[in-house]
Design a protein around this motif. Structure first.
Motif, short mmCIF file in Angstrom:
data_model
loop_
_atom_site.label_atom_id
_atom_site.label_comp_id
_atom_site.label_asym_id
_atom_site.label_seq_id
_atom_site.Cartn_x
_atom_site.Cartn_y
_atom_site.Cartn_z
N GLY A 168 29.29 -38.70 -41.52
CA GLY A 168 30.40 -39.33 -42.21
C GLY A 168 29.95 -40.43 -43.15
O GLY A 168 30.51 -40.61 -44.24
N HIS A 169 28.92 -41.18 -42.74
CA HIS A 169 28.38 -42.23 -43.59
C HIS A 169 27.77 -41.62 -44.85
O HIS A 169 28.06 -42.06 -45.97
CB HIS A 169 27.33 -43.03 -42.83
CG HIS A 169 26.68 -44.09 -43.66
ND1 HIS A 169 25.47 -44.67 -43.32
CD2 HIS A 169 27.04 -44.68 -44.83
CE1 HIS A 169 25.14 -45.57 -44.23
NE2 HIS A 169 26.07 -45.59 -45.17
N LEU A 170 26.92 -40.62 -44.68
CA LEU A 170 26.26 -40.04 -45.84
C LEU A 170 27.24 -39.31 -46.76
O LEU A 170 27.05 -39.29 -47.98
CB LEU A 170 25.15 -39.09 -45.38
CG LEU A 170 23.98 -39.74 -44.64
CD1 LEU A 170 22.88 -38.73 -44.38
CD2 LEU A 170 23.43 -40.93 -45.41
N ALA A 171 28.29 -38.74 -46.17
CA ALA A 171 29.32 -38.12 -47.02
C ALA A 171 29.98 -39.17 -47.90
O ALA A 171 30.24 -38.94 -49.09
CB ALA A 171 30.35 -37.42 -46.14
N LEU B 96 38.34 -51.37 -50.74
CA LEU B 96 38.63 -50.21 -49.89
C LEU B 96 37.42 -49.88 -49.03
O LEU B 96 36.28 -49.85 -49.52
CB LEU B 96 39.01 -48.99 -50.74
CG LEU B 96 40.24 -49.12 -51.64
CD1 LEU B 96 40.53 -47.79 -52.33
CD2 LEU B 96 41.46 -49.57 -50.84
N ASN B 97 37.66 -49.63 -47.75
CA ASN B 97 36.58 -49.36 -46.80
C ASN B 97 36.65 -47.93 -46.28
O ASN B 97 37.73 -47.33 -46.21
CB ASN B 97 36.67 -50.32 -45.61
CG ASN B 97 36.58 -51.77 -46.03
OD1 ASN B 97 35.87 -52.10 -46.96
ND2 ASN B 97 37.32 -52.63 -45.34
N PHE B 98 35.50 -47.40 -45.91
CA PHE B 98 35.47 -46.11 -45.20
C PHE B 98 34.65 -46.27 -43.93
O PHE B 98 33.63 -46.95 -43.91
CB PHE B 98 34.93 -44.98 -46.08
CG PHE B 98 33.44 -45.00 -46.33
CD1 PHE B 98 32.58 -44.22 -45.57
CD2 PHE B 98 32.90 -45.78 -47.35
CE1 PHE B 98 31.21 -44.21 -45.81
CE2 PHE B 98 31.54 -45.79 -47.60
CZ PHE B 98 30.67 -45.01 -46.83
N SER B 99 35.12 -45.67 -42.85
CA SER B 99 34.46 -45.79 -41.55
C SER B 99 33.62 -44.56 -41.25
O SER B 99 33.79 -43.50 -41.86
CB SER B 99 35.51 -45.97 -40.44
OG SER B 99 36.35 -44.82 -40.37
N SER B 100 32.69 -44.72 -40.32
CA SER B 100 31.88 -43.58 -39.86
C SER B 100 31.42 -43.84 -38.44
O SER B 100 31.62 -44.93 -37.89
CB SER B 100 30.67 -43.37 -40.77
OG SER B 100 29.62 -44.27 -40.42
N ALA B 101 30.76 -42.84 -37.86
CA ALA B 101 30.24 -42.96 -36.49
C ALA B 101 28.97 -43.78 -36.41
O ALA B 101 28.39 -43.91 -35.33
CB ALA B 101 30.01 -41.57 -35.91
N GLY B 102 28.51 -44.33 -37.53
CA GLY B 102 27.33 -45.18 -37.50
C GLY B 102 26.46 -45.00 -38.73
O GLY B 102 26.64 -44.06 -39.52
N GLU B 103 25.50 -45.90 -38.89
CA GLU B 103 24.56 -45.83 -40.00
C GLU B 103 23.79 -44.50 -39.97
O GLU B 103 23.21 -44.14 -38.96
CB GLU B 103 23.56 -46.98 -39.93
CG GLU B 103 24.17 -48.36 -40.09
CD GLU B 103 24.52 -48.68 -41.53
OE1 GLU B 103 24.14 -47.89 -42.42
OE2 GLU B 103 25.18 -49.71 -41.76
N GLY B 104 23.82 -43.80 -41.08
CA GLY B 104 23.09 -42.54 -41.18
C GLY B 104 23.81 -41.35 -40.59
O GLY B 104 23.26 -40.24 -40.58
#
Length: 325
Positions: free
Chosen positions: A167-170, A156-164
């Motif tokens: 959304g990534h840290l959440a 399962l993957n989760f996306s974000s607006a970029g490293e750091g």
């Protein structure tokens, strides 16, 4: 006679000097338009909030508050510009969690220090994050999602607006708290990160409600839980209610000034901005975007900034997060 005139002259200078106090300066401020720097591109959620706050603040100060967008480099450019601006109260920063509380632990070297180079004025508000999944994901709750992830490690993957990004840290915080073996997929911005969850290319993402509301309304995204109460999603449980009480991840923002700005000016702006966010019009506008208005003193914002910086530093360190080069 000459001595008498000299005494009168010195007395007049003394009175003038005494009258030129910080309080007097505060009363004279502002004498010209102010500039509110937003370290993000125009049109985003932070920019919209900034313009609403700037308009209301300008009415109270009887001066224009001009919003200037200075995006780029993970919000570093605009934040640095305010850190190096003249500390006269005419250049303000719409500060946000990323450049102020996350970047110090992501980058080995920043051109500013969030604690040393700024005078916090007020913590304006915060938006909870919501965990959404593609409707094809067979999980209707946090516990079911964690169980599914553990049954299919690293599938399962989760996306974000970029490293750091927030959304990534959440997502990393969620992994640390639940042990769910999910994989991060970074994008260059938030919109494609959400779009690919809607299209089924990625299974889930963490985002503020305005970023995913269209997908939820269309049925292309299913909300699982939020980091705090969300008025526009009344049936969605909080992470605490879902069994993850330590999941405290919100996107917050506030107003700061360059360091060494006179305290009288920071206090004046604090009073005016507390009144702004307490006004019915602003509260209604903010509630539509699920922003919880906070307010408070400069000292309270300073303490909150230090606490957030330390907390996300631990997440970044424990998850081994690194900024994209």
């Amino acid at each position: 006679m000459r001595n008498r005139h000299s005494s009168i002259a010195w007395f007049g200078l003394a009175v003038l000097a005494l009258s030129w106090s910080p309080a007097c300066l505060s009363q004279a401020y502002p004498g010209r338009p102010l500039k509110l720097v937003v370290p993000f591109e125009a049109g985003g959620g932070t920019d919209i909030l900034a313009r609403q706050i700037a308009s209301a603040l300008g009415e109270r100060l009887r001066q224009s508050v001009i919003v200037e967008n200075r995006g780029g480099a993970g919000a570093i450019l605009g934040t640095e510009a305010v850190a190096k601006a003249e500390p006269d109260g005419y250049t303000l920063l719409l500060g946000q969690i990323g450049p102020l509380a996350i970047n110090p632990s992501l980058y080995a070297k920043l051109p500013y220090d969030p604690i040393r180079d700024f005078e916090p004025v007020i913590l304006l508000g915060a938006q909870p994050l919501v965990l959404v999944v593609n409707p094809e994901v067979r999980a209707g709750s946090v516990s079911e999602l964690v169980a599914l992830a553990k049954a299919q490690p690293n599938r399962l993957n989760f996306s974000s607006a970029g490293e750091g990004s927030m959304g990534h840290l959440a997502g990393e915080l969620f992994k640390l708290l639940t042990g769910a073996p999910i994989v991060h997929i970074p994008y260059k911005s938030g919109a494609p990160a959400v779009h690919d969850v809607m299209g089924g290319h990625v299974q889930m993402t963490f985002n503020v409600v305005p970023g995913v509301s269209a997908g939820i309304k269309s049925g292309k995204l299913r909300p699982i839980a939020a980091s705090g109460p969300v008025d526009t999603l009344p049936g969605v449980p909080t992470m605490s209610a879902a069994g993850v009480p330590e999941f405290d991840a919100v996107s917050w923002f506030g107003i700061l000034l360059p360091a060494k700005t006179p305290a009288s000016i920071a206090e004046r702006l604090n009073r005016e901005l507390n009144a702004v966010i307490d006004s019915p019009g602003i509260r209604e506008l903010m509630s539509r975007q699920d922003v919880r208005m906070l307010g408070g003193s400069p000292a309270a914002f300073t303490a909150y900034l230090k606490k957030e910086t330390d907390r996300w530093a631990r997440v970044i360190r424990n998850a081994g997060v690194q900024a994209a080069q």
